[in-house]
Design a protein around this motif. Structure first.
Motif, PDB file in Angstrom:
ATOM      1  N   LEU C 233       0.853  -1.183   0.000  1.00 23.83           N
ATOM      2  CA  LEU C 233       0.000   0.000   0.000  1.00 23.83           C
ATOM      3  C   LEU C 233       0.890   1.234   0.000  1.00 23.83           C
ATOM      4  N   PHE C 234       0.540   2.203  -0.827  1.00 20.13           N
ATOM      5  CA  PHE C 234       1.294   3.462  -0.855  1.00 20.13           C
ATOM      6  C   PHE C 234       0.301   4.603  -0.845  1.00 20.13           C
ATOM      7  N   PHE C 235       0.523   5.558   0.078  1.00 22.89           N
ATOM      8  CA  PHE C 235      -0.358   6.707   0.190  1.00 22.89           C
ATOM      9  C   PHE C 235       0.500   7.955   0.344  1.00 22.89           C
ATOM     10  N   GLU C 236       0.242   8.940  -0.517  1.00 19.91           N
ATOM     11  CA  GLU C 236       0.953  10.211  -0.363  1.00 19.91           C
ATOM     12  C   GLU C 236      -0.041  11.337  -0.624  1.00 19.91           C
ATOM     13  N   TYR C 237      -0.041  12.335   0.259  1.00 21.13           N
ATOM     14  CA  TYR C 237      -1.048  13.375   0.157  1.00 21.13           C
ATOM     15  C   TYR C 237      -0.459  14.721   0.552  1.00 21.13           C
ATOM     16  N   PRO C 238      -0.423  15.664  -0.374  1.00 22.42           N
ATOM     17  CA  PRO C 238       0.028  17.015  -0.028  1.00 22.42           C
ATOM     18  C   PRO C 238      -1.141  17.852   0.496  1.00 22.42           C
ATOM     19  N   VAL C 239      -0.923  18.536   1.615  1.00 25.26           N
ATOM     20  CA  VAL C 239      -1.926  19.446   2.177  1.00 25.26           C
ATOM     21  C   VAL C 239      -1.357  20.859   2.098  1.00 25.26           C
ATOM     22  N   GLU C 240      -2.085  21.718   1.461  1.00 27.71           N
ATOM     23  CA  GLU C 240      -1.575  23.065   1.204  1.00 27.71           C
ATOM     24  C   GLU C 240      -1.141  23.769   2.497  1.00 27.71           C
ATOM     25  N   GLU C 241       0.014  24.363   2.471  1.00 29.38           N
ATOM     26  CA  GLU C 241       0.580  25.118   3.593  1.00 29.38           C
ATOM     27  C   GLU C 241       0.870  24.262   4.820  1.00 29.38           C
ATOM     28  N   VAL C 242       0.613  22.960   4.740  1.00 28.39           N
ATOM     29  CA  VAL C 242       0.915  22.083   5.882  1.00 28.39           C
ATOM     30  C   VAL C 242       2.061  21.141   5.538  1.00 28.39           C
ATOM     31  N   GLY C 243       2.054  20.659   4.290  1.00 29.28           N
ATOM     32  CA  GLY C 243       3.125  19.745   3.887  1.00 29.28           C
ATOM     33  C   GLY C 243       2.579  18.467   3.278  1.00 29.28           C
ATOM     34  N   THR C 244       3.497  17.592   2.894  1.00 26.58           N
ATOM     35  CA  THR C 244       3.121  16.352   2.225  1.00 26.58           C
ATOM     36  C   THR C 244       3.374  15.178   3.160  1.00 26.58           C
ATOM     37  N   PHE C 245       2.373  14.331   3.276  1.00 24.15           N
ATOM     38  CA  PHE C 245       2.461  13.165   4.151  1.00 24.15           C
ATOM     39  C   PHE C 245       2.559  11.891   3.314  1.00 24.15           C
ATOM     40  N   THR C 246       3.437  10.991   3.708  1.00 24.83           N
ATOM     41  CA  THR C 246       3.627   9.749   2.965  1.00 24.83           C
ATOM     42  C   THR C 246       3.515   8.567   3.913  1.00 24.83           C
ATOM     43  N   PHE C 247       2.825   7.544   3.468  1.00 24.75           N
ATOM     44  CA  PHE C 247       2.733   6.304   4.227  1.00 24.75           C
ATOM     45  C   PHE C 247       2.831   5.152   3.248  1.00 24.75           C
ATOM     46  N   SER C 248       3.682   4.178   3.562  1.00 27.11           N
ATOM     47  CA  SER C 248       3.881   3.062   2.653  1.00 27.11           C
ATOM     48  C   SER C 248       4.120   1.812   3.487  1.00 27.11           C
ATOM     49  N   ALA C 249       3.521   0.702   3.087  1.00 26.38           N
ATOM     50  CA  ALA C 249       3.697  -0.542   3.843  1.00 26.38           C
ATOM     51  C   ALA C 249       3.593  -1.720   2.900  1.00 26.38           C
ATOM     52  N   ALA C 250       4.256  -2.809   3.261  1.00 28.99           N
ATOM     53  CA  ALA C 250       4.196  -4.015   2.427  1.00 28.99           C
ATOM     54  C   ALA C 250       4.469  -5.241   3.280  1.00 28.99           C
ATOM     55  N   TYR C 251       3.967  -6.349   2.807  1.00 29.06           N
ATOM     56  CA  TYR C 251       4.283  -7.640   3.403  1.00 29.06           C
ATOM     57  C   TYR C 251       4.650  -8.584   2.262  1.00 29.06           C
ATOM     58  N   ALA C 252       5.629  -9.481   2.507  1.00 29.85           N
ATOM     59  CA  ALA C 252       6.011 -10.433   1.458  1.00 29.85           C
ATOM     60  C   ALA C 252       6.375 -11.770   2.087  1.00 29.85           C
TER      61      ALA C 252
END
Lengths: 366, 366, 366
Positions: C233-252
């Protein structure tokens, strides 16, 4: 490039899917298949005006399991500069080349790797005891005379380059000449097919020699000389609305003074690249309006010794087609081939048996 | 290249015919000759504006039989990235380099490989215990002050990079400075000759050190430090209608705390690249209106130990000429040289004897 | 380039100063530090119109002492062609790739080496028994459907390429799919961060298998199959004037039929690249108006066997920042990380102990 010179870069790749009916599983009898690059090259060409040029080419080979004669684990990798040649040209009659490049002996070795008629050149048509099977380092003088009907070449090159272990440090000298009766073949490199763009009939011959090249007996320090000769014929003729016909044949004899009969001969005087003689016949037919070319090839070689067998004979024959999407710049080739040994079996712990190979190749040049 | 950057590609080749009076045949006393590349390089230069540049250079060496001191079978091949340096430039006074590049010690090592006065730099003027004899990985700060009359350099680099077997994992620190009294030499690299285009008088000195670099006794874990210093002078002066005169000299001392006197010292603390001191004198004369330059060179080195001989002395002297067809871009060099050992003979099974080398070299740069 | 094609050249370098709290001195417990290149690459891109492209990339690694898990003397050098892929594109829905390139399995391996979120990808997220840990040779069909919300990939590649010693010569087959709910990720390669330029939520999964890949018992010739699956799973989201948040996870999960329980299993079925399962979580935060990004990463893996220890567990966690001077073209990264083993000590003569690494990296692309 510096202000006065011009330089360009090219990529040349031949990607293959190879399938062979032997070489895998615990008994070595199972089918083997592999994706790999037969060639994976970057080339650099430069020129300072009309009289001086440069050609540099890198090659990368990696983890090849299916080789021309044997199947291995292939856990190796080799990035090298295959060609690096400084080309001085007075005019078409006199060229002087210096560096690392293809030595002037057999026509097939001098045919461009990207423009063979069949899938590839024969691995058997290489000279013995030269570090690179197909290239050497040294100098060559060559040119075309008589309105390009006649070409000559004279080489002085390293040959065997094992100074501290070979009998003497001698150069290998070679000479080659050809006569072109229809359209000329006036370059240093030949092609295996001109795809109907030329009418060609070329007859060539060459000679090579190096003194005291190896030991027939390493104990008594009994040295042998190397000499080889070859003759070849190439004919290609396009007939309008019928197609292009190609015929090519050669014979070569590589002699090492029967070193393999010595009591303690060096390993390198026998095998695929040792003392041998033989030749090939290749035929081709290309359709008139479709870029599809059918080919067949037959070779016969007598090897002084191969994998423990003295006087082994190899018949190698194959056939297939080239489909030219963009000429030689993008080409699909399929070839089925069989190597047939006169003597099969296990000799000295090494197994020799016939094998069949089916190759699909995509060639791309940029 | 990306939109903002510019990049260019160069080829640099030095193709040689080498002849030496020893090294071949069963007794190792026969003459040896070989065609080979001394240098065979592709270089890539890039820049993003005036403050940031890139320099990447590959090198390919292959099957060299005739090496500076020994003749071998030379069955090896090495393709590598010799230089890869990111160059930040605030202004002429302050440069920051990061990557793999020539460490700042002796002038001769810093002279461009393609612009020496004599055939080549000395192989003896290399520091001990650094993976590449001539380059290292790390960072350097350098610049020119006082209207380019003064140059300083400070390095922090890997030095010996054998983490799991050397006494400690320490960096090698170095500093170098020079004073240029006539025309400035303001670059990171020097030249061995400016071919009459500059009047130069430069005096330089450098120091290098690395703590706990090797074992004098691997059993008792007795470690030694490395330190070295050098001083050098370069003078070149063109006189109108008379020609250009060049004089260059250096002395260097590489110290490893007499590790070779230890009971179980590491092999790398002795030999050509081990503890030693010595220097060279080079002279040149270039004709005024013909691009022909004569040179001579003399070196003397004291080695702590060489091939079983403690306190060996080497005198190396040679002479020859450069003919510049297109400046350094196309140059022919011939040099005859002799290496003369103070003690000849067989020690510990290894033979040391004087030898003479004659080299013809063609240099081409694109 | 030939008349019809266009070609460009790029350099990509990651130069590091690595410091680790173990690995040096006689007891292997001393601090180790090293300057080196993590990546040192030249890439070549070409295209013949919109339907055919070429990508070739070389890599050079040399004398690395500090590796992901062990400290060595690092006296090796490897120049290779890492990628060489012929890319045929019918349209966005159907691509056909041929050559050497990244196999389609885990997202993190498919993330561009020059655009990770953290310092680098995990060395643990590589498949077992494939010559290159991250690339393989073969063919892939892939494309995007449903307005790029859905991507599919199907591979047939060499997998283990040891024809003469593995149980059978089989290909490795793989499939991967993802769903992108916000902005699409429609290329073959992913990125570890889009630096606020995209809103991304991607969920992916993949499966891989190769029959008769290795021996659990080389004496009785008892073969095992390989199969593996992963989800990410990969999630990245920029919020104006707050910054960009990234979350990434995997299992194998990489399965080799418990080959390590065999009486005479092959070495390659265990270790970092052997049978194992685990995964990672990565988080990132990038400031809104400053090109500074903080990141942290945590991994946990269960290895079938590692350095003599059956069922070893590794916790690996780290954090740091990226500062983007020119986006990914010039970036400074610092990361502090710790590898924590469940079982420490000496087993079968091999020592396993926790270690901490601090890395400063400068990335430059031209």
């Amino acid at each position: 490039p510096n202000d006065e010179g011009a330089m360009k870069l090219e990529y040349k790749g031949q990607f293959q899917l190879n399938m062979r009916d032997t070489g895998s599983e615990a008994d070595g009898e199972g089918d083997t298949k592999e994706f790999n690059f037969r060639r994976n090259r970057l080339a650099l060409m430069g020129a300072y005006g009309p009289h001086f040029g440069l050609y540099v080419q890198t090659e990368f080979g990696e983890d090849r399991n299916i080789t021309p004669f044997l199947v291995r684990d292939g856990d190796e990798s080799d990035f090298e500069i295959l060609d690096a040649v400084l080309r001085f040209r007075y005019d078409d009659r006199f060229n002087f080349w210096v560096g690392k490049f293809k030595y002037s002996f057999s026509r097939e070795n001098l045919e461009a790797c990207e423009a063979p008629l069949t899938l590839d050149r024969s691995v058997l048509i290489r000279a013995p005891l030269v570090d690179e099977g197909t290239r050497d380092k040294g100098i060559s003088i060559w040119g075309n005379l008589l309105e390009q009907k006649f070409q000559y070449r004279i080489d002085a090159m390293n040959g065997r380059n094992d100074s501290s272990s070979s009998p003497e440090s001698n150069f290998r000298y070679g000479a080659r000449a050809h006569v072109t009766l229809l359209d000329p073949e006036a370059n240093h490199g030949y092609k295996g097919t001109y795809m109907g763009e030329k009418k060609v009939l070329t007859i060539g011959a060459a000679y090579q020699m190096e003194n005291d090249v190896a030991y027939a007996n390493t104990v008594t320090e009994d040295a042998v000389d190397y000499q080889a000769w070859t003759a070849d014929l190439f004919f290609e003729y396009p007939v309008e609305e019928v197609g292009t016909f190609t015929f090519s044949a050669a014979y070569a004899d590589y002699d090492l003074d029967d070193a393999y009969k010595g009591a303690n001969f060096e390993d390198d005087v026998v095998g695929i690249y040792g003392e041998k003689n033989g030749g090939y016949v290749k035929i081709g037919y290309m359709l008139p309006n479709t870029p599809l070319q059918f080919f067949a090839r037959s070779e016969n070689w007598s090897l002084a010794e191969y994998r423990g067998i003295v006087d082994q004979e190899i018949d190698w024959y194959g056939g297939g087609f080239n489909y030219y999407f963009r000429g030689q710049n993008m080409k699909l080739t399929m070839e089925l081939s069989k190597a047939d040994f006169d003597k099969e079996g296990i000799f000295g712990g090494e197994k020799t048996e016939d094998f069949t190979t089916f190759t699909t190749q995509l060639q791309v040049m940029f």
